[in-house]
Design a protein around this motif. Structure first.
Motif, PDB file in Angstrom:
ATOM      1  N   ASN A   1       0.857  -1.173   0.000  1.00  0.00           N
ATOM      2  CA  ASN A   1       0.000   0.000   0.000  1.00  0.00           C
ATOM      3  C   ASN A   1       0.909   1.244   0.000  1.00  0.00           C
ATOM      4  OD1 ASN A   1      -1.647   2.141   0.672  1.00  0.00           O
ATOM      5  ND2 ASN A   1      -2.900   0.920   2.080  1.00  0.00           N
ATOM      6  N   PRO A   2       0.783   2.120  -0.991  1.00  0.00           N
ATOM      7  CA  PRO A   2       1.687   3.283  -1.050  1.00  0.00           C
ATOM      8  C   PRO A   2       1.576   4.181   0.176  1.00  0.00           C
ATOM      9  CG  PRO A   2       0.002   3.382  -2.771  1.00  0.00           C
ATOM     10  CD  PRO A   2      -0.133   2.051  -2.129  1.00  0.00           C
ATOM     11  N   GLU A   3       0.455   4.079   0.872  1.00  0.00           N
ATOM     12  CA  GLU A   3       0.302   4.922   2.080  1.00  0.00           C
ATOM     13  C   GLU A   3       1.253   4.495   3.199  1.00  0.00           C
ATOM     14  OE1 GLU A   3      -3.848   5.068   3.050  1.00  0.00           O
ATOM     15  OE2 GLU A   3      -4.306   5.996   1.120  1.00  0.00           O
ATOM     16  N   TRP A   4       1.859   3.325   3.057  1.00  0.00           N
ATOM     17  CA  TRP A   4       2.835   2.872   4.052  1.00  0.00           C
ATOM     18  C   TRP A   4       4.179   3.605   3.876  1.00  0.00           C
ATOM     19  CZ3 TRP A   4       2.292  -3.195   3.334  1.00  0.00           C
ATOM     20  CH2 TRP A   4       0.969  -3.563   3.637  1.00  0.00           C
ATOM     21  N   ILE A   5       4.358   4.197   2.697  1.00  0.00           N
ATOM     22  CA  ILE A   5       5.649   4.851   2.398  1.00  0.00           C
ATOM     23  C   ILE A   5       5.657   6.264   2.978  1.00  0.00           C
ATOM     24  CG2 ILE A   5       7.160   5.659   0.531  1.00  0.00           C
ATOM     25  CD1 ILE A   5       5.950   3.415  -1.213  1.00  0.00           C
ATOM     26  N   ARG A   6       6.796   6.647   3.559  1.00  0.00           N
ATOM     27  CA  ARG A   6       6.902   7.962   4.181  1.00  0.00           C
ATOM     28  C   ARG A   6       7.853   8.863   3.387  1.00  0.00           C
ATOM     29  NH1 ARG A   6       9.643   8.093   8.398  1.00  0.00           N
ATOM     30  NH2 ARG A   6      10.427   5.974   8.305  1.00  0.00           N
ATOM     31  N   LYS A   7       7.656  10.138   3.563  1.00  0.00           N
ATOM     32  CA  LYS A   7       8.530  11.160   2.984  1.00  0.00           C
ATOM     33  C   LYS A   7       9.971  10.897   3.442  1.00  0.00           C
ATOM     34  CE  LYS A   7       8.006  16.066   2.332  1.00  0.00           C
ATOM     35  NZ  LYS A   7       7.373  17.277   2.701  1.00  0.00           N
TER      36      LYS A   7
ATOM     37  N   ALA B   1       4.542   5.793  -7.213  1.00  0.00           N
ATOM     38  CA  ALA B   1       3.781   5.977  -5.973  1.00  0.00           C
ATOM     39  C   ALA B   1       4.683   6.543  -4.874  1.00  0.00           C
ATOM     40  CB  ALA B   1       3.175   4.641  -5.537  1.00  0.00           C
ATOM     41  N   ALA B   2       5.928   6.035  -4.796  1.00  0.00           N
ATOM     42  CA  ALA B   2       6.857   6.479  -3.752  1.00  0.00           C
ATOM     43  C   ALA B   2       7.228   7.952  -3.960  1.00  0.00           C
ATOM     44  CB  ALA B   2       8.103   5.599  -3.768  1.00  0.00           C
ATOM     45  N   LYS B   3       7.423   8.315  -5.225  1.00  0.00           N
ATOM     46  CA  LYS B   3       7.755   9.709  -5.557  1.00  0.00           C
ATOM     47  C   LYS B   3       6.609  10.631  -5.127  1.00  0.00           C
ATOM     48  CE  LYS B   3       9.638  11.573  -9.823  1.00  0.00           C
ATOM     49  NZ  LYS B   3       9.751  11.171 -11.239  1.00  0.00           N
ATOM     50  N   ALA B   4       5.390  10.194  -5.411  1.00  0.00           N
ATOM     51  CA  ALA B   4       4.217  10.995  -5.041  1.00  0.00           C
ATOM     52  C   ALA B   4       4.118  11.154  -3.524  1.00  0.00           C
ATOM     53  CB  ALA B   4       2.946  10.348  -5.594  1.00  0.00           C
ATOM     54  N   ARG B   5       4.688  10.212  -2.785  1.00  0.00           N
ATOM     55  CA  ARG B   5       4.661  10.298  -1.314  1.00  0.00           C
ATOM     56  C   ARG B   5       5.846  11.107  -0.775  1.00  0.00           C
ATOM     57  NH1 ARG B   5       0.599   9.109   1.795  1.00  0.00           N
ATOM     58  NH2 ARG B   5       1.911   8.164   3.391  1.00  0.00           N
TER      59      ARG B   5
END
Ligand code: NAP
Length: 277
Positions: free
Chosen positions: A211-217, A236-240
């Protein structure tokens, strides 16, 4: 340099092999340094791996790269394997020393060199999650541990494989564990770096494994896939707000290390990189 009676021959065996970018990368590097070498792709079927290695000896070749699906099978036809290849359980580079046919593995070292030289990232003390538990996960995990990673978690679709790979590194003295990808939310959220070593992301329509929401800035997300250059995971990671990188650096540096083993010359890494658009 035109091919002549003294030209040294290296190459790659795989099934398939026609997609490989290694011939272009190495031949450009030989030309740049004016080395009398040539690199040739050989399509070798699984049942012919032993014959291919015999042929390599008979033809007095300098060495070979080995790609899917022969990286494990080829080991039984070699005289020796390096400590790295032994720990990883797979060979991607073959060379001769003192008349002995020796197998090495440059995938993990190539990954680390790409991190350090291309990105300035130091791995010591970092907490890393590896998605996948196949050959490249093992190679990268082994090199990360040698480079002092602080904590390492393998997350895989098949949980038993993640547990088994983690178990095999337990004796190397760091915190290492294996689990299922679906249970990896907390580990991913806490990691400094997330590395995708699965083949998911190569094909259009491949799903996201996490889930991309698991990735942090400010996390580092590394996908060892280089085609496409930006997988869905990297998008997705870039967007996060994460720092992202693809597998091109690893491909170039694992090749550069093989080049150095065969020729004894430092590889012209930038020349090799320029092969890729
Ligand atoms: P491998 O040994 O076959 O391992 C494949 C991994 O992908 C396994 O962990 C497997 O999980 C997982 N996987 C496959 N299909 C899946 C799915 N539908 N859902 C979830 N997980 C799935 O392959 P490998 O040799 O490690 O190579 C993996 C990728 O790395 C390939 O794309 C390859 O091109 C790339 N690679 C890049 C470089 C580079 O230089 N940049 C070098 C080597 C490899 P299970 O265990 O559950 O099957």
């Amino acid at each position: 340099m035109p091919i002549n009676g003294q030209t040294k021959v290296v190459g790659i065996i795989g099934d398939p092999v026609k997609h490989s970018l290694s011939p272009q990368m190495h031949n450009v590097a030989f030309k740049h340094l004016n080395l009398d070498f040539v690199y040739i792709p050989f399509h070798v079927k699984p049942e012919s791996v032993g014959e291919a290695i015999k042929g390599m000896r008979a033809l007095a070749m300098v060495g070979l790269n080995v790609t899917v699906p022969h990286k494990i099978e080829v080991m039984k036809y070699l005289d020796e394997v390096s400590p790295d290849a032994k720990a990883i359980g797979a060979v991607n580079t073959i060379f001769f020393k003192d008349n002995k046919c020796i197998g090495d593995n440059t995938d993990g070292r190539g990954f680390i060199r790409a991190l350090i030289e291309d990105e300035g990232i130091i791995i010591a003390g970092k907490s890393v999650v590896i998605l996948g538990a196949g050959g490249s996960a093992r190679a990268i995990g082994h090199s990360l541990i040698k480079d002092g990673v602080g904590r390492l978690i393998f997350c895989n679709r098949t949980v038993s494989k993640a547990e088994s790979i983690a178990g095999s590194f337990q004796s190397m003295g760091i915190s290492v564990a294996g689990m299922g990808i679906i249970d990896s939310r907390d580990e991913i959220a806490q990691a400094d770096m997330i590395i995708n070593t699965t083949s998911i992301g190569m094909k259009q329509g491949d799903p996201l494994l996490i889930n991309p929401e698991w990735i942090r800035k400010r996390q580092i997300v590394y996908d060892i896939i280089y085609s496409p250059p930006e997988t869905l995971l990297l998008q997705a990671a870039k967007a996060r707000g994460a720092r992202v990188m693809n597998g091109l650096g690893m491909l170039i540096h694992q090749g550069a290390l093989a080049f150095e083993i065969w020729t004894g010359c430092p590889a012209p890494v930038e020349v090799m990189r320029n092969v890729f658009p």
